[in-house]
Design a protein around this motif. Structure first.
Motif, PDB file in Angstrom:
ATOM      1  N   THR A  81       0.868  -1.185   0.000  1.00  0.00           N
ATOM      2  CA  THR A  81       0.000   0.000   0.000  1.00  0.00           C
ATOM      3  C   THR A  81       0.902   1.231   0.000  1.00  0.00           C
ATOM      4  OG1 THR A  81      -0.099   0.034   2.412  1.00  0.00           O
ATOM      5  CG2 THR A  81      -1.916  -1.067   1.269  1.00  0.00           C
ATOM      6  N   GLN A  82       0.289   2.358  -0.285  1.00  0.00           N
ATOM      7  CA  GLN A  82       1.043   3.608  -0.268  1.00  0.00           C
ATOM      8  C   GLN A  82       0.367   4.600   0.652  1.00  0.00           C
ATOM      9  OE1 GLN A  82       1.346   4.621  -4.589  1.00  0.00           O
ATOM     10  NE2 GLN A  82       3.265   5.472  -3.859  1.00  0.00           N
ATOM     11  N   GLY A  83       1.143   5.389   1.333  1.00  0.00           N
ATOM     12  CA  GLY A  83       0.559   6.472   2.121  1.00  0.00           C
ATOM     13  C   GLY A  83       0.716   6.270   3.611  1.00  0.00           C
ATOM     14  N   ARG A  84       0.770   7.388   4.298  1.00  0.00           N
ATOM     15  CA  ARG A  84       0.941   7.340   5.751  1.00  0.00           C
ATOM     16  C   ARG A  84      -0.326   6.829   6.423  1.00  0.00           C
ATOM     17  NH1 ARG A  84       5.283  11.657   7.701  1.00  0.00           N
ATOM     18  NH2 ARG A  84       6.729  11.224   6.019  1.00  0.00           N
ATOM     19  N   LEU A  85      -0.150   6.118   7.525  1.00  0.00           N
ATOM     20  CA  LEU A  85      -1.258   5.411   8.162  1.00  0.00           C
ATOM     21  C   LEU A  85      -2.429   6.340   8.494  1.00  0.00           C
ATOM     22  CD1 LEU A  85      -2.145   2.615   9.174  1.00  0.00           C
ATOM     23  CD2 LEU A  85      -1.221   3.232  11.402  1.00  0.00           C
ATOM     24  N   ALA A  86      -2.137   7.526   8.991  1.00  0.00           N
ATOM     25  CA  ALA A  86      -3.209   8.428   9.411  1.00  0.00           C
ATOM     26  C   ALA A  86      -4.064   8.893   8.232  1.00  0.00           C
ATOM     27  CB  ALA A  86      -2.615   9.633  10.132  1.00  0.00           C
ATOM     28  N   ALA A  87      -3.491   8.836   7.028  1.00  0.00           N
ATOM     29  CA  ALA A  87      -4.192   9.398   5.873  1.00  0.00           C
ATOM     30  C   ALA A  87      -4.699   8.329   4.909  1.00  0.00           C
ATOM     31  CB  ALA A  87      -3.252  10.342   5.126  1.00  0.00           C
ATOM     32  N   THR A  88      -4.251   7.103   5.113  1.00  0.00           N
ATOM     33  CA  THR A  88      -4.576   6.075   4.129  1.00  0.00           C
ATOM     34  C   THR A  88      -5.907   5.389   4.477  1.00  0.00           C
ATOM     35  OG1 THR A  88      -3.619   4.201   2.951  1.00  0.00           O
ATOM     36  CG2 THR A  88      -3.340   4.203   5.307  1.00  0.00           C
ATOM     37  N   GLU A  89      -6.482   4.699   3.483  1.00  0.00           N
ATOM     38  CA  GLU A  89      -7.742   3.998   3.741  1.00  0.00           C
ATOM     39  C   GLU A  89      -7.505   2.839   4.697  1.00  0.00           C
ATOM     40  OE1 GLU A  89     -10.039   2.806   0.355  1.00  0.00           O
ATOM     41  OE2 GLU A  89      -9.508   4.683  -0.659  1.00  0.00           O
ATOM     42  N   TRP A  90      -8.490   2.578   5.514  1.00  0.00           N
ATOM     43  CA  TRP A  90      -8.360   1.594   6.588  1.00  0.00           C
ATOM     44  C   TRP A  90      -8.401   0.152   6.070  1.00  0.00           C
ATOM     45  CZ3 TRP A  90      -6.366   0.571  10.825  1.00  0.00           C
ATOM     46  CH2 TRP A  90      -6.875  -0.345  11.713  1.00  0.00           C
ATOM     47  N   GLU A  91      -9.311  -0.135   5.150  1.00  0.00           N
ATOM     48  CA  GLU A  91      -9.552  -1.527   4.754  1.00  0.00           C
ATOM     49  C   GLU A  91      -8.300  -2.215   4.164  1.00  0.00           C
ATOM     50  OE1 GLU A  91     -11.568  -3.791   5.523  1.00  0.00           O
ATOM     51  OE2 GLU A  91     -10.765  -5.219   4.072  1.00  0.00           O
ATOM     52  N   PRO A  92      -7.555  -1.587   3.250  1.00  0.00           N
ATOM     53  CA  PRO A  92      -6.363  -2.276   2.740  1.00  0.00           C
ATOM     54  C   PRO A  92      -5.319  -2.564   3.824  1.00  0.00           C
ATOM     55  CG  PRO A  92      -6.962  -0.450   1.304  1.00  0.00           C
ATOM     56  CD  PRO A  92      -7.816  -0.325   2.513  1.00  0.00           C
ATOM     57  N   GLN A  93      -5.268  -1.699   4.839  1.00  0.00           N
ATOM     58  CA  GLN A  93      -4.326  -1.963   5.938  1.00  0.00           C
ATOM     59  C   GLN A  93      -4.726  -3.235   6.685  1.00  0.00           C
ATOM     60  OE1 GLN A  93      -1.589   0.039   6.467  1.00  0.00           O
ATOM     61  NE2 GLN A  93      -2.260   1.168   4.667  1.00  0.00           N
ATOM     62  N   MET A  94      -6.032  -3.358   6.932  1.00  0.00           N
ATOM     63  CA  MET A  94      -6.535  -4.554   7.615  1.00  0.00           C
ATOM     64  C   MET A  94      -6.335  -5.792   6.747  1.00  0.00           C
ATOM     65  SD  MET A  94      -7.660  -4.085  10.601  1.00  0.00           S
ATOM     66  CE  MET A  94      -8.921  -5.268  11.028  1.00  0.00           C
ATOM     67  N   ALA A  95      -6.671  -5.641   5.446  1.00  0.00           N
ATOM     68  CA  ALA A  95      -6.549  -6.777   4.520  1.00  0.00           C
ATOM     69  C   ALA A  95      -5.097  -7.256   4.458  1.00  0.00           C
ATOM     70  CB  ALA A  95      -7.043  -6.371   3.137  1.00  0.00           C
TER      71      ALA A  95
END
Ligand SMILES: NC(=O)c1ccc[n+]([C@@H]2O[C@H](COP(=O)([O-])OP(=O)(O)OC[C@H]3O[C@@H](n4cnc5c(N)ncnc54)[C@H](OP(=O)(O)O)[C@@H]3O)[C@@H](O)[C@H]2O)c1
Length: 244
Positions: A81-95
């Motif tokens: 994924t790309q982008g800082r955690l605070a600004a990125t979409e939640w679902e791909p982080q969980m996935a």
């Protein structure tokens, strides 16, 4: 008895290359990914699943537990994924955590008892040099690959003397579809750092039994030096790099 290799993320890149090389070595294949059309024609049993979904991982795990002939498991499916955690979409982080961490854990647990009972087997967990790094904009990827490394090391200790091997394969930049999916083109920046999937997978399979496999001498030298530095100095170096 058949020698079955189960490969997750076999529809592209490193997974497709694992399938090709393992087939040439005489393994029967069970190839797993979401895109059925990409798995067709690979010459193996096809298992379509989204391994970021708990029920789909569980369905595959129960199938593997039930059949008892798994000689090799390659936990390879992954994405960035790309982008800082605070600004990125939640679902791909969980996935990403469900795919890199929980699917690897569950599928490994599914095949270990049969491998230990047989006194033979191999698990390859596809990690990354990123598992040794911490990077702004890449927090979850580095963290999940660091988990893969720690998981593989711990398992290596538990499996000593059983005949079952475990490997954390830690590639650097490799020509696959990974960066296309991510939507970035890093190939131009440092072409000398890029490797082919054929080379990376060859290094993995030639070195089954080693807990860490880092393909390419440049990455070996880099990691040998980098991992000697204290954590505060590594973080400082990354901080200075992103500040520029
Ligand atoms: N390429 C590099 O530079 C590099 C470097 C270090 C480590 N790695 C690691 O190498 C592994 C393989 O990546 P690659 O470079 O070969 O990338 P790739 O060419 O994009 O292949 C990724 C594979 O993972 C599968 N996949 C992704 N999400 C999935 C999901 N939710 N469920 C099931 N399968 C899924 C994809 O299949 P479907 O889309 O059909 O599901 C595809 O087969 C990853 O773990 C990656 O982190 C890559």
């Amino acid at each position: 008895m058949t020698k079955l290799a189960v490969i997750t993320g076999a529809s592209a890149g490193l997974g497709a290359e694992f399938a090709r090389q393992l087939r040439a070595m005489g393994y029967e294949l069970l190839v797993v990914a979401r895109r059925r059309e990409r798995l067709e024609g690979m010459g193996g049993e096809i298992w379509v699943a989204d391994l970021s979904v708990e029920e789909e991982v569980e369905r595959l795990a129960r199938h593997l537990e039930g059949r008892g002939d798994v000689a090799m498991l390659v936990n390879n499916a992954g994405f960035g994924t790309q982008g800082r955690l605070a600004a990125t979409e939640w679902e791909p982080q969980m996935a990403m955590h469900r795919l890199h961490v929980l699917a690897t854990l569950r599928l490994t647990r599914a095949v270990l008892p049969q491998m230990i009972a047989r006194g033979a087997g191999a698990i390859v967990n596809v990690s990354s040099v990123a598992g040794f790094a911490r990077a702004a904009g890449n927090v979850s990827y580095c963290a999940t690959k660091a988990w893969t490394n720690a998981f593989s090391e711990g398992l290596w200790l538990e499996l000593r003397g059983t005949g079952v091997t475990v490997q954390a394969l830690c590639p650097g930049f490799t020509y696959t579809e990974f960066h296309d999916v991510l939507g970035v083109d890093r190939r131009k920046h440092a072409p000398w750092l890029w490797m082919t999937a054929e080379f990376v997978v060859g290094e993995s399979l030639r070195n089954l039994g080693k807990v860490y496999v880092v393909p390419g001498w440049r990455y070996k030298v880099f990691l040998a030096l980098w991992t000697k530095l204290p954590a505060w100095l590594r973080l400082r170096a990354e901080f200075e790099r992103i500040r520029k």
